[in-house]
Motif scaffolding. Structure first.
Motif, PDB file in Angstrom:
ATOM      1  N   ASN A 137      23.117   8.682  -0.770  1.00 34.97           N
ATOM      2  CA  ASN A 137      22.155   9.769  -0.970  1.00 34.97           C
ATOM      3  C   ASN A 137      22.358  10.414  -2.338  1.00 34.97           C
ATOM      4  O   ASN A 137      21.392  10.701  -3.062  1.00 34.97           O
ATOM      5  N   LEU A 138      23.610  10.664  -2.699  1.00 39.67           N
ATOM      6  CA  LEU A 138      23.903  11.305  -3.980  1.00 39.67           C
ATOM      7  C   LEU A 138      23.487  10.408  -5.146  1.00 39.67           C
ATOM      8  O   LEU A 138      22.957  10.883  -6.155  1.00 39.67           O
ATOM      9  N   ALA A 139      23.717   9.095  -4.997  1.00 35.53           N
ATOM     10  CA  ALA A 139      23.281   8.157  -6.038  1.00 35.53           C
ATOM     11  C   ALA A 139      21.766   8.157  -6.166  1.00 35.53           C
ATOM     12  O   ALA A 139      21.219   8.143  -7.278  1.00 35.53           O
TER      13      ALA A 139
ATOM     14  N   ALA B 225      26.362  19.432   2.892  1.00 33.00           N
ATOM     15  CA  ALA B 225      27.540  20.242   2.556  1.00 33.00           C
ATOM     16  C   ALA B 225      27.895  20.119   1.081  1.00 33.00           C
ATOM     17  O   ALA B 225      28.246  21.113   0.425  1.00 33.00           O
ATOM     18  N   VAL B 226      27.814  18.901   0.549  1.00 29.98           N
ATOM     19  CA  VAL B 226      28.130  18.685  -0.863  1.00 29.98           C
ATOM     20  C   VAL B 226      27.143  19.433  -1.758  1.00 29.98           C
ATOM     21  O   VAL B 226      27.535  20.075  -2.750  1.00 29.98           O
ATOM     22  N   LEU B 227      25.860  19.378  -1.423  1.00 27.26           N
ATOM     23  CA  LEU B 227      24.867  20.066  -2.238  1.00 27.26           C
ATOM     24  C   LEU B 227      25.070  21.580  -2.184  1.00 27.26           C
ATOM     25  O   LEU B 227      24.921  22.277  -3.200  1.00 27.26           O
TER      26      LEU B 227
ATOM     27  N   ARG C 117      29.550  26.323  -6.411  1.00 26.47           N
ATOM     28  CA  ARG C 117      30.361  26.180  -7.616  1.00 26.47           C
ATOM     29  C   ARG C 117      29.673  26.772  -8.838  1.00 26.47           C
ATOM     30  O   ARG C 117      30.343  27.270  -9.761  1.00 26.47           O
ATOM     31  N   GLU C 118      28.350  26.731  -8.856  1.00 26.11           N
ATOM     32  CA  GLU C 118      27.615  27.322  -9.966  1.00 26.11           C
ATOM     33  C   GLU C 118      27.872  28.822 -10.053  1.00 26.11           C
ATOM     34  O   GLU C 118      27.864  29.405 -11.139  1.00 26.11           O
ATOM     35  N   ARG C 119      28.103  29.444  -8.892  1.00 25.16           N
ATOM     36  CA  ARG C 119      28.323  30.890  -8.871  1.00 25.16           C
ATOM     37  C   ARG C 119      29.789  31.261  -9.075  1.00 25.16           C
ATOM     38  O   ARG C 119      30.104  32.272  -9.696  1.00 25.16           O
ATOM     39  N   THR C 120      30.701  30.416  -8.526  1.00 24.10           N
ATOM     40  CA  THR C 120      32.120  30.778  -8.543  1.00 24.10           C
ATOM     41  C   THR C 120      32.923  30.035  -9.597  1.00 24.10           C
ATOM     42  O   THR C 120      34.018  30.477  -9.981  1.00 24.10           O
ATOM     43  N   GLY C 121      32.422  28.876 -10.035  1.00 27.62           N
ATOM     44  CA  GLY C 121      33.162  28.053 -10.983  1.00 27.62           C
ATOM     45  C   GLY C 121      34.261  27.239 -10.338  1.00 27.62           C
ATOM     46  O   GLY C 121      34.998  26.527 -11.035  1.00 27.62           O
TER      47      GLY C 121
END
Length: 391
Positions: free
Chosen positions: A26-28, A189-191, A197-201
């Motif tokens: 899916n990610l690919a 969950a990964v998305l 991560r965009e918010r927390t780094g």
């Protein structure tokens, strides 16, 4: 458009079989750069799960099972029990955004490839571990396959013909639905972790268990039990909460009748030439139809066999009555709607030739319905493109 939504995201795929590879495929498909690390001699177990196989001119083979969940990835052979293999995986992990693995808890800890160790080198790493029973609990050290969890999680207890009917007994689904659903939960969950991560780094660790997914997969059947305290029985092709909602035999075959509300039932009764059924106190509401299903089913069985599938389907379409055919896969891929949506496509491979694949339903925009990812890789196909494998 979603085709390049994950462009620039690097995924390290240490997973095997179906749940993990379904997630990373899916990610690919969404544009991520996925490197699949496999044992250099054996590869992913599913490479040997055949027949059928695709066969190249040089005698190399690829199982259809492996091909179903590994497109768009590069394959690198590495054994993490060796110093060279471990070093390669470590170097890839330092540069990765996402790592997906499905080894038993504790396995990767022994080689320094666990989340706490890797997060020290790469604090932005999103690490998802897919196991049978999760990272903790009395059964966390045990392995498990989809079939086990279809039974253990409850799905098989209410799937199959009712007691007293021919062929009665529990049945599994015809596809590894727990694995696939786990792969979809893992994708979601990964998305979500990427967004966080965009918010927390910071990256995070995700503990996903097939048993947990199997329990969640019970959906309305699980809710039925929790509210009523009654285990749902096997009901064959019938729906536990809607009626009539099952398979019926026509004069020349079978079709699915899927009545979801009382107005649809009224329209069905008109089509069947039995308008009085909709006014019968036993059948006028869905709850009453469920309570009196054996009597209703007998009436329906008697009327369905009087007409052909074609006759019923034309009448149902004209009246807006929900129904469906029971197609074999050759009929599925020949269906004009399936062909219009371009669900089956071919992707070229330098050794295997033209590889038939199924389009990812997430890529539904008309402009992105053409598969643009690479075909599933041969074992170690990309060894020499990822240093220091060929040094």
């Amino acid at each position: 458009m979603l085709k390049n939504a994950l462009s620039g995201i690097k995924v390290l795929d240490l997973s095997r079989i179906l749940a993990g590879p379904w997630c990373t495929q899916n990610l690919a498909d969404l544009g991520a750069d996925v490197t699949k690390v496999e044992h250099p001699d054996r590869g992913d177990d599913t490479r040997g799960w055949g027949p059928p196989y695709l066969e190249g001119e040089d005698g190399q083979k690829m199982s259809a099972y492996f091909a179903s969940c590994n497109r768009g990835k590069r394959s690198v052979g590495a054994d993490f029990s060796t110093a060279a293999g471990k070093d390669l995986i470590l170097s890839l992990a330092k540069e990765s955004d996402i790592l997906v693995e499905n080894y038993k808890p504790g396995t990767l800890v022994r080689y320094g490839l666990d989340y706490p160790t890797l997060a020290k080198e790469n604090p932005r790493l999103i690490y998802i571990s897919i196991t049978g029973f999760g990272q903790d609990g009395p059964m966390s050290d045990k392995p498990g396959y989809d079939y086990v969890f279809q039974g253990m999680g409850g799905l098989m207890s209410y799937t199959g013909h009712s007691d007293g009917m021919a062929g009665a007994g529990p049945l599994r689904t015809g596809v590894a639905v727990v694995d696939i659903t786990t792969g979809m939960y893992a994708t979601a969950a990964v998305l979500a972790a990427l967004y966080q991560r965009e918010r927390t780094g910071e990256g995070t660790f995700i503990d996903l268990a097939l048993l947990d997914v199997a329990v969640a997969l019970n959906a309305n059947q699980g809710a039925n039990y929790l509210i009523s305290g009654v285990n749902p029985p096997r009901s064959g092709n019938a729906h536990p909460n809607c009626a009539p909602y099952e398979v019926f035999r026509c004069a020349d075959g079978y079709l699915i009748l899927a009545i979801g509300n009382d107005s649809q039932f009224q329209r069905f009764c008109e089509v069947a030439g039995m308008p009085a059924w909709a006014k019968d106190a036993r059948f006028s509401t869905n709850s009453q139809r469920i309570a009196n299903l054996p009597a209703l089913r007998q009436l329906l069985e008697d009327v369905f066999v009087t007409r052909s599938r074609q006759s019923w389907s034309e009448s149902f379409d004209a009246a807006g009555v929900p129904w469906g055919p029971i197609n074999t896969l050759d009929q599925v891929f020949a269906h004009p709607q399936v062909q219009h949506r371009r669900m089956m496509q071919h992707v070229p491979h330098p050794v295997m030739g033209s590889v038939p694949l199924v389009r990812n339903p997430m890529l539904s925009d008309e402009k992105e319905r053409t598969l643009s990812v690479a075909a599933p890789p041969l074992l170690g196909e990309h060894d020499c493109s990822i240093a220091p494998v060929c040094d």
